[in-house]
Design a protein around this motif. Structure first.
Motif, short mmCIF file in Angstrom:
data_model
loop_
_atom_site.label_atom_id
_atom_site.label_comp_id
_atom_site.label_asym_id
_atom_site.label_seq_id
_atom_site.Cartn_x
_atom_site.Cartn_y
_atom_site.Cartn_z
N GLY A 1 -8.78 -0.20 -3.01
CA GLY A 1 -8.58 1.07 -2.33
C GLY A 1 -7.35 1.83 -2.76
N LEU A 2 -6.70 2.44 -1.78
CA LEU A 2 -5.54 3.28 -2.08
C LEU A 2 -4.38 2.48 -2.67
CD1 LEU A 2 -5.41 5.68 1.01
CD2 LEU A 2 -6.43 6.08 -1.24
N GLY A 3 -4.18 1.25 -2.19
CA GLY A 3 -3.09 0.45 -2.72
C GLY A 3 -3.21 0.22 -4.21
N ARG A 4 -4.41 -0.07 -4.65
CA ARG A 4 -4.64 -0.27 -6.08
C ARG A 4 -4.31 1.00 -6.86
NH1 ARG A 4 -7.83 -3.85 -9.15
NH2 ARG A 4 -8.63 -2.97 -11.09
N HIS A 5 -4.74 2.14 -6.33
CA HIS A 5 -4.48 3.41 -7.01
C HIS A 5 -2.98 3.74 -6.99
CE1 HIS A 5 -5.25 7.44 -8.52
NE2 HIS A 5 -4.42 7.88 -7.59
N PHE A 6 -2.32 3.50 -5.86
CA PHE A 6 -0.88 3.76 -5.79
C PHE A 6 -0.13 2.97 -6.86
CE2 PHE A 6 -1.29 4.56 -0.94
CZ PHE A 6 -1.64 5.88 -1.18
N ALA A 7 -0.49 1.71 -7.03
CA ALA A 7 0.17 0.87 -8.03
C ALA A 7 0.00 1.44 -9.43
CB ALA A 7 -0.37 -0.56 -7.96
N GLN A 8 -1.21 1.87 -9.75
CA GLN A 8 -1.45 2.45 -11.07
C GLN A 8 -0.68 3.73 -11.28
OE1 GLN A 8 -5.92 2.01 -10.46
NE2 GLN A 8 -5.79 1.64 -12.66
N THR A 9 -0.62 4.55 -10.24
CA THR A 9 0.10 5.83 -10.32
C THR A 9 1.59 5.60 -10.57
OG1 THR A 9 -1.49 6.90 -8.83
CG2 THR A 9 0.65 7.97 -9.10
N LEU A 10 2.18 4.66 -9.86
CA LEU A 10 3.61 4.36 -10.04
C LEU A 10 3.89 3.78 -11.41
CD1 LEU A 10 4.32 2.85 -6.51
CD2 LEU A 10 4.99 5.11 -7.32
N ALA A 11 2.97 2.92 -11.89
CA ALA A 11 3.15 2.32 -13.22
C ALA A 11 3.05 3.39 -14.30
CB ALA A 11 2.09 1.24 -13.44
N THR A 12 2.13 4.31 -14.15
CA THR A 12 1.98 5.40 -15.12
C THR A 12 3.24 6.26 -15.17
OG1 THR A 12 -0.42 5.46 -14.81
CG2 THR A 12 0.61 7.43 -15.75
N ALA A 13 3.92 6.39 -14.01
CA ALA A 13 5.16 7.18 -13.95
C ALA A 13 6.36 6.41 -14.49
CB ALA A 13 5.42 7.62 -12.52
N GLY A 14 6.16 5.14 -14.86
CA GLY A 14 7.22 4.39 -15.52
C GLY A 14 7.81 3.24 -14.72
N ALA A 15 7.38 3.05 -13.49
CA ALA A 15 7.94 1.97 -12.68
C ALA A 15 7.33 0.62 -13.06
CB ALA A 15 7.69 2.24 -11.20
N LYS A 16 8.13 -0.42 -12.93
CA LYS A 16 7.59 -1.78 -12.96
C LYS A 16 7.09 -2.07 -11.54
CE LYS A 16 11.51 -3.33 -14.60
NZ LYS A 16 12.58 -4.23 -15.10
N VAL A 17 5.91 -2.68 -11.44
CA VAL A 17 5.26 -2.76 -10.14
C VAL A 17 4.93 -4.20 -9.75
CG1 VAL A 17 3.40 -1.90 -8.69
CG2 VAL A 17 4.24 -0.49 -10.57
N ALA A 18 5.37 -4.59 -8.56
CA ALA A 18 4.93 -5.84 -7.94
C ALA A 18 3.74 -5.50 -7.06
CB ALA A 18 6.06 -6.44 -7.12
N ILE A 19 2.57 -6.01 -7.43
CA ILE A 19 1.35 -5.70 -6.69
C ILE A 19 1.04 -6.89 -5.80
CG2 ILE A 19 0.34 -3.97 -8.21
CD1 ILE A 19 -1.08 -6.18 -9.71
N ALA A 20 0.96 -6.64 -4.50
CA ALA A 20 0.88 -7.73 -3.54
C ALA A 20 -0.29 -7.56 -2.58
CB ALA A 20 2.19 -7.82 -2.74
N ALA A 21 -0.94 -8.68 -2.28
CA ALA A 21 -2.06 -8.69 -1.33
C ALA A 21 -2.46 -10.14 -1.10
CB ALA A 21 -3.26 -7.88 -1.86
N ARG A 22 -3.37 -10.35 -0.16
CA ARG A 22 -3.85 -11.71 0.10
C ARG A 22 -4.81 -12.19 -0.98
NH1 ARG A 22 -5.72 -11.09 6.27
NH2 ARG A 22 -6.41 -9.13 5.37
N ARG A 23 -5.58 -11.26 -1.57
CA ARG A 23 -6.57 -11.64 -2.58
C ARG A 23 -5.98 -11.48 -3.98
NH1 ARG A 23 -11.40 -7.84 -1.48
NH2 ARG A 23 -9.70 -6.40 -1.01
N THR A 24 -5.61 -12.59 -4.57
CA THR A 24 -4.91 -12.53 -5.86
C THR A 24 -5.84 -12.32 -7.05
OG1 THR A 24 -4.95 -14.95 -5.96
CG2 THR A 24 -2.97 -13.92 -5.06
N GLU A 25 -7.14 -12.61 -6.89
CA GLU A 25 -8.06 -12.43 -8.03
C GLU A 25 -8.08 -10.97 -8.48
OE1 GLU A 25 -9.25 -13.26 -4.95
OE2 GLU A 25 -9.10 -15.44 -5.10
N SER A 26 -8.22 -10.06 -7.51
CA SER A 26 -8.24 -8.63 -7.84
C SER A 26 -6.90 -8.17 -8.38
CB SER A 26 -8.61 -7.81 -6.60
OG SER A 26 -9.89 -8.17 -6.13
N LEU A 27 -5.83 -8.78 -7.88
CA LEU A 27 -4.49 -8.40 -8.35
C LEU A 27 -4.30 -8.73 -9.82
CD1 LEU A 27 -2.22 -9.62 -5.40
CD2 LEU A 27 -2.93 -7.28 -5.90
#
Length: 254
Positions: A20-46
């Motif tokens: 959902g939105l969390g996945r998209h937010f992570a991609q948006t921040l990474a595209t802008a140059g940030a290093k991203v820690a992506i966190a959730a209970r389901r690690t397969e999708s991460l």
């Protein structure tokens, strides 16, 4: 990328990033140059998301996180700091909704929504703020609220209550944390089409909902990018305690 919204050298932690939105937010921040820690209970999708970001010349690490467990939050922050560096951006996105008439809602269901959507946001914001204060670098905390935090609807009592609380929690934290150069703002989306809700929004109920939105349509994930990057970057350095609503005019309509 406009230099005003450039996130080079920043480290972002995004909760609920597996879909959902969390996945998209992570991609948006990474595209802008940030290093991203992506966190959730389901690690397969991460792991899939981390590979996708890496393939686009970004840097992301997957971290298992349960926002209802303060110990899990502490471990997540420690891992992010060790692997990526000091956290300067938190996107407090993890949340759940249970759609059920209020008279039929079980105590356990109510508690689960409160524990995830409100207590989880609080514990994440508090611990990341403590991390920022300890290291002395300040940063930006972005709490994901909802248009339903300002305008309620039926069969989502717990969700509406928690999102309203997140809005005022954002304001309260912004007052206390400003002295540490930590900005706290909230993003309040309306109906945004994602993989999770697409079938519902494109069905008969979705057609009814559209008629209540002045722009007569649902938002796309990319419609949140501008507000997200504004709040994450130095473009909003004199902005804290604000709530940005992106809902096609829904909350403005009577």
């Amino acid at each position: 990328m406009n230099s005003l919204f450039n996130l080079e050298g920043q480290v972002a932690l995004v909760t609920g990033a597996s879909s959902g939105l969390g996945r998209h937010f992570a991609q948006t921040l990474a595209t802008a140059g940030a290093k991203v820690a992506i966190a959730a209970r389901r690690t397969e999708s991460l792991s899939d998301l981390a590979r996708k970001i890496s393939a686009e010349d970004g840097r992301a690490i997957p971290i298992r996180l349960d926002v209802t467990d303060p110990n899990s939050i502490s471990a997540c922050i420690d891992t992010a700091e060790t692997e990526l560096g000091p956290i300067t951006i938190l996107v407090n996105n993890a949340g759940i909704a249970i759609s059920k008439p209020a008279l039929e809602l079980e105590r356990e269901e109510w508690d689960r929504v409160i524990d995830t959507n409100l207590n989880g946001v609080w514990h994440m914001a508090q611990q990341v703020a403590q991390h920022m204060v300890r290291l002395g670098h300040g940063g930006s905390i972005i709490n994901v609220a909802s248009v339903l935090g300002e305008r309620a609807t039926g069969q989502l009592a717990g969700y509406c209550a928690t999102k309203a609380a997140v809005v005022n929690l954002t304001r309260a934290l912004s007052i206390e944390l400003a002295r540490y150069n930590i900005r706290v703002n909230a993003l309040a989306p309306g109906y945004i089409e994602t993989d999770i809700n697409r079938d519902f929004l494109t069905g008969p109920m979705g057609e009814k909902l559209k008629k209540k939105i002045p722009q007569r349509g649902f938002g796309q994930e990319r419609d949140l990018d501008g507000a997200l990057l504004l709040m994450a970057s130095d473009a909003s350095r004199y902005m804290t305690g604000s709530v940005i609503t992106i809902d096609g005019g829904q909350s403005a309509a009577v």
